[in-house]
Design an enzyme around this catalytic site. Structure first.
Site, PDB file in Angstrom:
ATOM      1  N   ARG A   1      49.349  58.722  -1.723  1.00  0.00           N
ATOM      2  CA  ARG A   1      49.468  57.260  -1.805  1.00  0.00           C
ATOM      3  C   ARG A   1      49.207  56.870  -3.258  1.00  0.00           C
ATOM      4  NH1 ARG A   1      46.474  57.701   3.502  1.00  0.00           N
ATOM      5  NH2 ARG A   1      47.555  56.372   5.017  1.00  0.00           N
TER       6      ARG A   1
ATOM      7  N   GLU B   1      58.286  53.679   9.489  1.00  0.00           N
ATOM      8  CA  GLU B   1      57.062  52.994   9.918  1.00  0.00           C
ATOM      9  C   GLU B   1      57.344  51.572  10.404  1.00  0.00           C
ATOM     10  OE1 GLU B   1      54.274  52.967   6.622  1.00  0.00           O
ATOM     11  OE2 GLU B   1      55.863  52.681   5.170  1.00  0.00           O
TER      12      GLU B   1
ATOM     13  N   CYS C   1      52.602  61.259   8.787  1.00  0.00           N
ATOM     14  CA  CYS C   1      51.466  61.203   7.857  1.00  0.00           C
ATOM     15  C   CYS C   1      50.507  60.068   8.203  1.00  0.00           C
ATOM     16  CB  CYS C   1      51.963  61.066   6.421  1.00  0.00           C
ATOM     17  SG  CYS C   1      52.939  59.587   6.141  1.00  0.00           S
TER      18      CYS C   1
ATOM     19  N   ARG D   1      54.522  59.069  -2.567  1.00  0.00           N
ATOM     20  CA  ARG D   1      55.059  57.809  -2.081  1.00  0.00           C
ATOM     21  C   ARG D   1      55.000  56.752  -3.173  1.00  0.00           C
ATOM     22  NH1 ARG D   1      52.127  54.970   2.841  1.00  0.00           N
ATOM     23  NH2 ARG D   1      50.741  54.268   1.186  1.00  0.00           N
TER      24      ARG D   1
ATOM     25  N   GLY E   1      55.235  57.024   9.613  1.00  0.00           N
ATOM     26  CA  GLY E   1      53.987  56.341   9.241  1.00  0.00           C
ATOM     27  C   GLY E   1      53.451  55.672  10.493  1.00  0.00           C
ATOM     28  N   THR E   2      52.710  56.447  11.261  1.00  0.00           N
ATOM     29  CA  THR E   2      52.311  55.953  12.585  1.00  0.00           C
ATOM     30  C   THR E   2      51.255  54.869  12.525  1.00  0.00           C
ATOM     31  OG1 THR E   2      51.059  57.998  12.645  1.00  0.00           O
ATOM     32  CG2 THR E   2      53.021  57.889  14.017  1.00  0.00           C
ATOM     33  N   ASN E   3      50.653  54.652  11.337  1.00  0.00           N
ATOM     34  CA  ASN E   3      49.709  53.525  11.238  1.00  0.00           C
ATOM     35  C   ASN E   3      50.490  52.217  11.300  1.00  0.00           C
ATOM     36  OD1 ASN E   3      47.789  55.494  10.751  1.00  0.00           O
ATOM     37  ND2 ASN E   3      47.909  55.272   8.526  1.00  0.00           N
ATOM     38  N   ASP E   4      51.462  52.093  10.401  1.00  0.00           N
ATOM     39  CA  ASP E   4      52.250  50.863  10.406  1.00  0.00           C
ATOM     40  C   ASP E   4      53.165  50.783  11.620  1.00  0.00           C
ATOM     41  OD1 ASP E   4      51.634  49.086   8.237  1.00  0.00           O
ATOM     42  OD2 ASP E   4      52.183  50.720   6.900  1.00  0.00           O
TER      43      ASP E   4
ATOM     44  N   HIS F   1      18.125  59.600  22.280  1.00  0.00           N
ATOM     45  CA  HIS F   1      19.520  59.258  22.585  1.00  0.00           C
ATOM     46  C   HIS F   1      20.404  59.437  21.356  1.00  0.00           C
ATOM     47  CE1 HIS F   1      22.854  56.331  23.029  1.00  0.00           C
ATOM     48  NE2 HIS F   1      22.887  56.818  24.251  1.00  0.00           N
TER      49      HIS F   1
ATOM     50  N   ARG G   1      20.545  70.307  43.502  1.00  0.00           N
ATOM     51  CA  ARG G   1      21.082  70.215  42.133  1.00  0.00           C
ATOM     52  C   ARG G   1      22.382  69.407  42.140  1.00  0.00           C
ATOM     53  NH1 ARG G   1      18.198  74.271  39.466  1.00  0.00           N
ATOM     54  NH2 ARG G   1      17.435  75.914  40.840  1.00  0.00           N
TER      55      ARG G   1
HETATM   56  C1  PEP Z   1      51.295  54.717   7.840  1.00  0.00           C
HETATM   57  O1  PEP Z   1      51.636  53.542   7.861  1.00  0.00           O
HETATM   58  O2  PEP Z   1      51.182  55.429   8.842  1.00  0.00           O
HETATM   59  C2  PEP Z   1      50.979  55.365   6.548  1.00  0.00           C
HETATM   60  C3  PEP Z   1      50.706  56.648   6.489  1.00  0.00           C
HETATM   61  O3  PEP Z   1      50.911  54.564   5.461  1.00  0.00           O
HETATM   62  P1  PEP Z   1      49.676  53.648   5.090  1.00  0.00           P
HETATM   63  O4  PEP Z   1      48.565  54.005   6.011  1.00  0.00           O
HETATM   64  O5  PEP Z   1      49.386  53.915   3.672  1.00  0.00           O
HETATM   65  O6  PEP Z   1      50.234  52.292   5.347  1.00  0.00           O
HETATM   66 MG    MG Z   2      52.257  52.562   6.071  1.00  0.00          MG
END
Ligand code: PEP
Ligand code: MG
Length: 902
Positions: A570, A754, A840, A626, A775-778, A464, A96
């Site tokens: 937003r 951000e 956020c 915002r 704003g961890t995306n930007d 799959h 096995r």
């Molecule tokens: C970001 O930038 O993390 C954010 C929350 O703002 P948006 O995604 O709207 O730019």
């Molecule tokens: Mg942003």
């Protein structure tokens, strides 16, 4: 040098501390059972250290390793009184393969290693069962060929038919020794002629070949894809366990079964499972295989109900309870009864769905067996997603275009995409996608990961697509015969309709239906043990969990999932629909400020009523709104139809409108005229927004009889003076609103962090801000200099190449972005110890990132509504892991400072 081989037998097992890492799950469990003095067949495990030495086909098994294996066989021969390739009772082995984590693609188990043309006869004589011995031999040849030569077991299917015709048997299968030998010879000839290999007749050579193939199976593409998906290191490796075969499945007095220490439906401690009387060999000769629930197997006095059965089967209940007590979790055990003896073959922590896992964990807390913290840590936060499967809100008028297998539960609506790459690109634009394929392969996994649902025209519930979709919790429908894919033309064909890439469909992975168009979906509420687990989590966590929501639907869903406020509304999302977008366009395209103000006046009541509704739903919880963030051209009409319509509304020539639109286009809108820069260029926009927020707060507060304190958030600040500028406008508007209404209203003004500059200057910016929301995306986009909208394609390559471990837009990049956040937190608190700090961006709902936010000391995370329960659990786990659990303590007070401009 690390030990390569570990032996085990009942009551004696050399068990390393890190047993699962060293011996794989199967080896670790067998050695555990042996060390608990439970009945296991004796055997040995080749450790992951042995795998490391011999995992490439070129390196093969070293002479030293072969020597150790031979010594282990000598020991097994002495222990069992049998001989590998001996002259009397043959020793046969089950081999096995397993790793620390169960994964698909590794070598299947090979049974009866050691059978050859001679030992099969010995076995037949010993057991006085010619058919059993030869059937075992043929099965062994098939699985040996599958594992070692990669042969398809189906290739062997016709051999018996051919032989029957040739030899003129009068029965279904062979009966005489000559017939069995002739069929065996045909199998071996087939291996030589069709596979170009020679089946080894020496048991040791058989064993070496199976071990080597098992080692190499680590590199199987399915296993590799699974490791990438689950972040399992490439050098973790596997182990191979060989143990003595038990001769069972021959008579009514034998069989196999699976026993669980708990009833997974209730989570309670109770022996459950089933027992197959006679087993597969009885079935092979047409015998009746009966399945018994284990609860019916023994009388209360502990004697077996079935005549001729060993009484020790009734000890199973004690055995599983002992294993559970040792492991501290529900276990399942594979067992066998053969030659009137009970053997436990494998034990593992009981496999369970997310719902069952929660029931067991909560019940074990109730029974006092584990602490709440332990129950919290046992549940994988992402698995909660499975419990919140969306269902279709039906109105009876849906057009079903096909029905297939309900392969993975939940419903999803999305645009049809025919390939993983296309799915990834579209999903990166935030568009829900259904990946539609004839069938999926490992190279489709990344597409399945980003898709909302998966539809395959072929396949069943174990294809799959089905297996992977269930693993990652995506709705999936397979095997829809009524549909055809024409890959050349890029169309999906239903009986009387053609669908192209980009068309919307909805799949229901719980019913197997495929439905035309986009349908509304809803998710179930939290209840029962799930709700209890959430209570445990709420007691343990330090961080608050808010939600990102704009619509009342989202806000209500988030509340029902336990959101403690809105962390990001937003406002631009409120302008995309119907008459609002027209007013918005009018505002953007107005020739002067007066024109803009006129259009904004029309938007004001709509915004105000939106905010009132959000405040009411959140009933006193914090709501962060915002100000407008995206570049204005995002609202402008596209396509000839929309342009003509807007031109008519504005009384402009389409050509003039197009020139105005062109003048708003930017080379790099993400770094262009957006965020607070818009507010600075067009203060009237935020004047209206601030007014709508403050008037809504007053009205909602009056209706509720309690003050509503809105949090007004300024986006994309890099300079302290940008914030000062915008804040001065907000304060001015607030002063006016309060004077007009004759009421004071408390409100907070804060900013998104951000941009790297904002993080670096956090101490100075904090002087002017009541709160920060990262704003961890930007921030990820600007720290990496990677466009968040264009990254999916090449970041996947980065992941495959091992350049990054995870997509930083999903899991925060602790070393880079994280370092900046930690610095900003420290600087901000230095200036303003009571500043409220949250996050956020997308990463706010990601369990791994939540661990980082906990360590960094943020006050809250904010995520999409359906991730709220996941975030609650992940925040609790993070608090427990960092030793900050607040078991039983009151939830933290908000750090926000309430200001009033009265
Ligand atoms: C970001 O930038 O993390 C954010 C929350 O703002 P948006 O995604 O709207 O730019
Ligand atoms: Mg942003």
């Amino acid at each position: 040098m690390s030990k390569r081989l570990f032996t085990f037998s009942r009551g004696a097992a050399a068990r390393p501390v890190d047993a699962a890492e060293t011996l794989g799950l199967k080896g670790a469990n067998l050695s555990l059972l042996a060390s608990l003095d439970l009945p296991v067949p004796p055997g040995f495990t080749l450790s992951t250290a042995a795998w490391r030495e011999a995992s490439s086909p070129e390196s093969g098994l070293s002479p030293a390793l072969r020597g150790e294996i031979r010594d282990a066989i000598d020991w097994l021969e002495t222990t069992t009184g049998r001989r590998f390739d001996g002259d009397q009772r043959p020793l046969l082995l089950a081999v096995r393969t397993s790793a620390r984590t169960a994964m698909p693609g590794l070598a299947e188990t090979v049974l009866d290693v050691g059978l050859n043309n001679r030992t099969v006869e010995l076995l037949a004589r010993e057991l006085e069962d010619l058919g059993f011995a030869f059937r075992s031999y043929l099965r062994f040849i098939e699985s040996f060929a599958a594992v070692v030569y990669k042969a398809d077991p189906a290739e062997f299917e016709d051999l018996a038919d051919d032989e029957r015709k040739l030899a003129g048997w009068r029965t279904d299968g062979p009966t005489t020794p000559e017939q069995w030998r002739a069929l065996t010879a045909r199998y071996l000839r087939f291996i030589e002629t069709e596979l170009g290999r020679t089946f080894p007749q020496t048991p040791l050579e058989q064993l070496y070949a199976v071990i080597q193939a098992a080692f190499v199976s680590w590199r199987d593409p399915v296993a590799r894809a699974f490791r990438i998906l689950h972040s399992i290191p490439e050098n973790a490796g596997l182990a191979v366990t060989a143990h003595a075969m038990i001769f069972n499945e021959r008579s009514q007095n034998s069989g196999t079964g699976r026993a669980l220490s708990r009833d997974l439906k209730t989570g309670r401690s109770q022996l459950t499972g089933e027992f197959m009387l006679g087993g597969r060999d009885l079935a092979a000769v047409g015998g009746e295989v009966q399945s018994w629930p284990l609860s019916d197997l023994c009388d209360v006095d502990g004697s077996a109900k079935l005549t001729g059965f060993p009484g020790d089967i009734c000890a199973l209940s004690d055995h599983v309870r002992r294993i559970e007590a040792h492991v501290g979790d529900a276990v399942e055990v594979d067992f066998m009864v053969g030659d009137s003896e009970l053997f436990l073959l494998q034990s593992r922590v009981a496999k369970r769905s997310a719902a069952e896992a929660i029931r067991v964990a909560v019940e074990m807390v109730r029974e006092g067996l584990i602490e709440e913290a332990e129950a919290i840590l046992r549940i994988e936060p992402a698995s909660l997603d499975q419990l919140l499967h969306p269902t279709i809100l039906r109105n009876g008028e849906e057009t079903v275009i096909g029905k297939g297998m309900p392969a993975s539960p939940g419903a999803a609506s999305g645009e049809i995409m025919f390939g993983a790459e296309a799915a990834r690109e579209r999903a990166a634009q935030g568009v829900p996608v259904i990946l539609v394929r004839n069938e999926t392969h490992p190279e489709d996994i990344h597409g399945m990961h980003v898709a909302d649902g998966v539809l395959t025209v072929r396949g069943g519930t174990t294809s799959h697509a089905a297996v992977v979709a269930r693993g990652i919790g995506k709705p999936c429908v397979t095997g829809v015969n009524a549909l055809r894919i024409d890959p050349e033309a890029g169309v999906l064909q239903a009986r009387n309709r053609i669908f192209r890439a980009g068309d919307w469909i909805t799949i229901d992975g719980s019913s197997g239906e495929v439905i035309e168009g986009r349908l509304p979906l809803q998710r179930p509420a939290l209840s029962g043990e799930f709700a209890v687990l959430m209570e445990f989590a709420d007691r343990a966590r330090r961080m608050r969990v808010r939600t990102n929501a704009e619509t009342p639907l989202e806000a209500r869903a988030a509340r029902s999932f336990g959101a403690e406020g809105i962390g990001l509304c937003r406002t631009e999302h409120m302008f995309f629909e119907g008459p609002r977008v027209q007013a918005m366009r009018e505002m953007i395209l107005a020739a002067d400020e007066a024109g803009r103000r006129a259009a904004l006046e029309r938007l004001l009541p709509m915004q105000r009523s939106d905010f009132i509704e959000l405040f009411e739903i959140m009933a006193g919880l914090p709501v962060t709104i915002r100000l407008l963030d995206p570049p204005l051209h995002e609202f402008l009409p596209t396509g000839d139809g929309e342009i003509a319509e807007t031109a008519a509304m504005l009384g402009l020539e389409p050509a003039v409108l197009m020139r105005r639109i062109a003048s708003l286009q930017e080379y790099n809108p993400m770094l262009g005229h957006r965020g607070c820069r818009l507010a600075i260029s067009y203060p009237e926009i935020i004047e209206v927004q601030a007014r709508a927020i403050l008037e809504a707060a007053i009205e909602a507060g009056e209706r509720a009889g309690a003050a509503v304190v809105p949090e007004i958030m300024v986006p994309l600040v890099g300079l302290r003076r940008e914030l000062d500028f915008v804040k001065a406008i907000i304060d001015r508007v607030a002063g006016r609103v309060m004077a007009e209404r004759g009421r004071s209203v408390a409100y907070l003004v804060g900013t998104m962090i951000e941009l790297p500059r904002a993080a670096v200057r956090a101490d100075t910016i904090a002087e002017a801000a009541d709160f920060f929301s990262f704003g961890t995306n930007d921030l990820t986009q600007t720290v990496f200099g990677i466009s968040r909208d264009d990254s999916a394609g090449f970041l996947a390559t980065y992941e495959r190449q091992g350049i990054i471990d995870r997509d930083p837009f999903q899991t925060v990049d602790v070393d880079g972005v994280g370092e900046l956040i930690a610095m900003a937190v420290e600087k901000a608190r230095r200036t303003r110890p009571d500043i409220s700090l949250g996050v956020c961006g997308e990463q706010g709902g990601d369990p791994l990132s939540i661990g980082f936010f906990e360590r960094t000391g943020l006050d809250y995370v904010s995520c999409s509504p359906f991730r709220v329960p996941i975030a609650r659990l992940a925040a609790a786990q993070a608090a427990i892991r960092s030793g900050q659990a607040l078991m039983g303590a009151a939830p933290p007070k908000s750090r926000g400072r309430h200001r009033s401009e009265s």
